[in-house]
Design a protein around this motif. Structure first.
Motif, short mmCIF file in Angstrom:
data_model
loop_
_atom_site.label_atom_id
_atom_site.label_comp_id
_atom_site.label_asym_id
_atom_site.label_seq_id
_atom_site.Cartn_x
_atom_site.Cartn_y
_atom_site.Cartn_z
N ALA A 153 0.85 -1.20 0.00
CA ALA A 153 0.00 0.00 0.00
C ALA A 153 0.88 1.24 0.00
O ALA A 153 1.92 1.27 0.67
N ILE A 154 0.45 2.25 -0.74
CA ILE A 154 1.20 3.50 -0.82
C ILE A 154 0.74 4.45 0.29
O ILE A 154 -0.46 4.67 0.49
N PHE A 155 1.71 4.99 1.00
CA PHE A 155 1.44 5.94 2.08
C PHE A 155 0.77 7.19 1.52
O PHE A 155 1.30 7.81 0.58
N PRO A 156 -0.38 7.60 2.08
CA PRO A 156 -1.11 8.75 1.51
C PRO A 156 -0.55 10.10 1.97
O PRO A 156 -1.17 10.82 2.77
N HIS A 157 0.61 10.45 1.46
CA HIS A 157 1.33 11.65 1.90
C HIS A 157 0.46 12.88 2.00
O HIS A 157 0.46 13.59 3.01
N GLY B 238 -8.66 12.15 -2.13
CA GLY B 238 -9.43 13.03 -1.26
C GLY B 238 -10.14 12.30 -0.13
O GLY B 238 -11.18 12.75 0.35
N LEU B 239 -9.55 11.19 0.32
CA LEU B 239 -10.19 10.37 1.33
C LEU B 239 -9.76 10.77 2.74
O LEU B 239 -8.68 11.31 2.94
N THR B 240 -10.62 10.48 3.71
CA THR B 240 -10.24 10.63 5.11
C THR B 240 -9.42 9.41 5.52
O THR B 240 -9.34 8.41 4.80
N LEU B 241 -8.81 9.48 6.69
CA LEU B 241 -8.04 8.35 7.21
C LEU B 241 -8.90 7.10 7.26
O LEU B 241 -8.49 6.02 6.81
N ALA C 115 -10.59 1.77 5.01
CA ALA C 115 -11.71 0.96 4.55
C ALA C 115 -11.50 0.49 3.11
O ALA C 115 -11.79 -0.67 2.77
N LEU C 116 -10.98 1.37 2.26
CA LEU C 116 -10.75 1.00 0.87
C LEU C 116 -9.63 -0.04 0.78
O LEU C 116 -9.72 -0.99 -0.02
N LEU C 117 -8.60 0.11 1.58
CA LEU C 117 -7.52 -0.87 1.58
C LEU C 117 -8.01 -2.23 2.09
O LEU C 117 -7.58 -3.27 1.60
N GLN C 118 -8.92 -2.21 3.05
CA GLN C 118 -9.49 -3.46 3.55
C GLN C 118 -10.30 -4.16 2.47
O GLN C 118 -10.14 -5.37 2.23
N GLU C 119 -11.13 -3.41 1.78
CA GLU C 119 -11.94 -3.97 0.69
C GLU C 119 -11.04 -4.51 -0.43
O GLU C 119 -11.27 -5.59 -0.98
#
Length: 293
Positions: A8-12, A270-273, A278-282
């Motif tokens: 997973a890429i860190f959301p800088h 533009g996602l919240t933490l 949640a998206l990474l889980q899915e």
């Protein structure tokens, strides 16, 4: 079917500066079973007031300093690999990179993988006092110096850009070295991957063009007396474009070309933490079901 290592890429640009948020994201990624965390590298962003038409990251975009970030992530995670994707190597002092990378590797108990590239932002090079025009050639000598400093207590080296007289870093990496992967797809980069790289971080879609690039990497490896099949390949798939079916097709295409790793990108959406996690889980569940078919 090849089992790909999923990262997973860190959301800088969206995670902010709160240590608690960074810890929450990183530990969630590890708990979800992701093999590695990849982070980008930019020291400076360009101001746009006097640069009309500027394209790319700017001074308004947040980037955590990559080695300090990884020192923190080494403390809050236990097994996830830490990957620079990519460190802009020629804009940095080589001996200092060797020292910083070795320290992260020690603190993480051998979990660092160093992805390097030559970058595109001449504004950063100028501010850091490095020559933008020789960056590709210097990168090759830099990798040679890095590996020497990681492997040997004292190093003597005379090159075009480096002079070291009987000196070394301490501590050195846990494994005596750190894997070095090259990012990019220029002809010069493909040759470097084949001759010098432990892996390749391509920036193209799977297909005829990627297949031809991989052929050139393998030819360069063979000419250097290396086994091309020991060179890893890591594809990056953005979750912001296309359907999940498109993204799975992208992954399958790279798998057929011999990819060993794939990294999913949620930053820039533009996602919240909470939404990132949640998206990474899915995504992890979807990729696992797809890979088990």
């Amino acid at each position: 079917m090849i089992t790909l290592r999923l990262g997973a890429i860190f959301p800088h640009n969206e995670i902010g500066a709160a240590p608690e948020a960074i810890k929450t994201w990183a530990t969630a990624v590890e708990d979800l079973g992701y093999h590695h965390i990849m982070a980008f590298d930019h020291v400076l962003g360009a101001g746009t007031r006097n640069r009309p038409g500027w394209r790319g990251y700017t001074s308004a975009d947040a980037f955590h300093e990559i080695f300090i970030l990884f020192g923190y992530l080494a403390a809050v995670t236990t097994s996830t690999e830490l990957v620079t994707g990519v460190l802009v190597l020629p804009q940095r002092q080589t001996a200092l990179v060797a020292k910083q990378a070795a320290e992260v590797d020690v603190l993480s108990k051998g979990r660092l993988r160093l992805g390097v590239g030559v970058g595109w932002n001449d504004v950063e090079y100028e501010a850091l006092g490095q020559d933008f025009t020789t960056r590709g050639r210097r990168a090759e000598e830099q990798v040679e110096v890095l590996r020497a400093l990681w492997a040997t207590p004292e190093v003597t080296f005379e090159g075009r850009w480096h002079s070291i007289q009987d000196a070394g870093i301490n501590p050195r990496p846990v494994r005596g070295s750190i894997p070095v992967w090259f990012g990019g797809h220029s002809e010069a980069t493909l040759q470097r991957v084949g001759r010098l790289g432990d892996g390749w971080l391509p920036l193209v879609k799977p297909g005829p063009q990627a297949k031809d690039m991989l052929r050139r990497v393998h030819e360069a490896a063979q000419q250097a007396g290396r086994d091309p099949h020991t060179i890893g390949i890591e594809a990056k798939v953005s979750l912001s474009t296309g359907s999940m079916e498109d993204q799975l097709s992208f992954v399958d295409g790279w798998r057929e070309l011999g990819a060993t790793h794939v990294t999913v990108e949620t930053h820039g959406m533009g996602l919240t933490l909470r939404e990132h996690v949640a998206l990474l889980q899915e995504t992890a569940k979807t990729f696992q079901r797809h890979g088990d078919r």
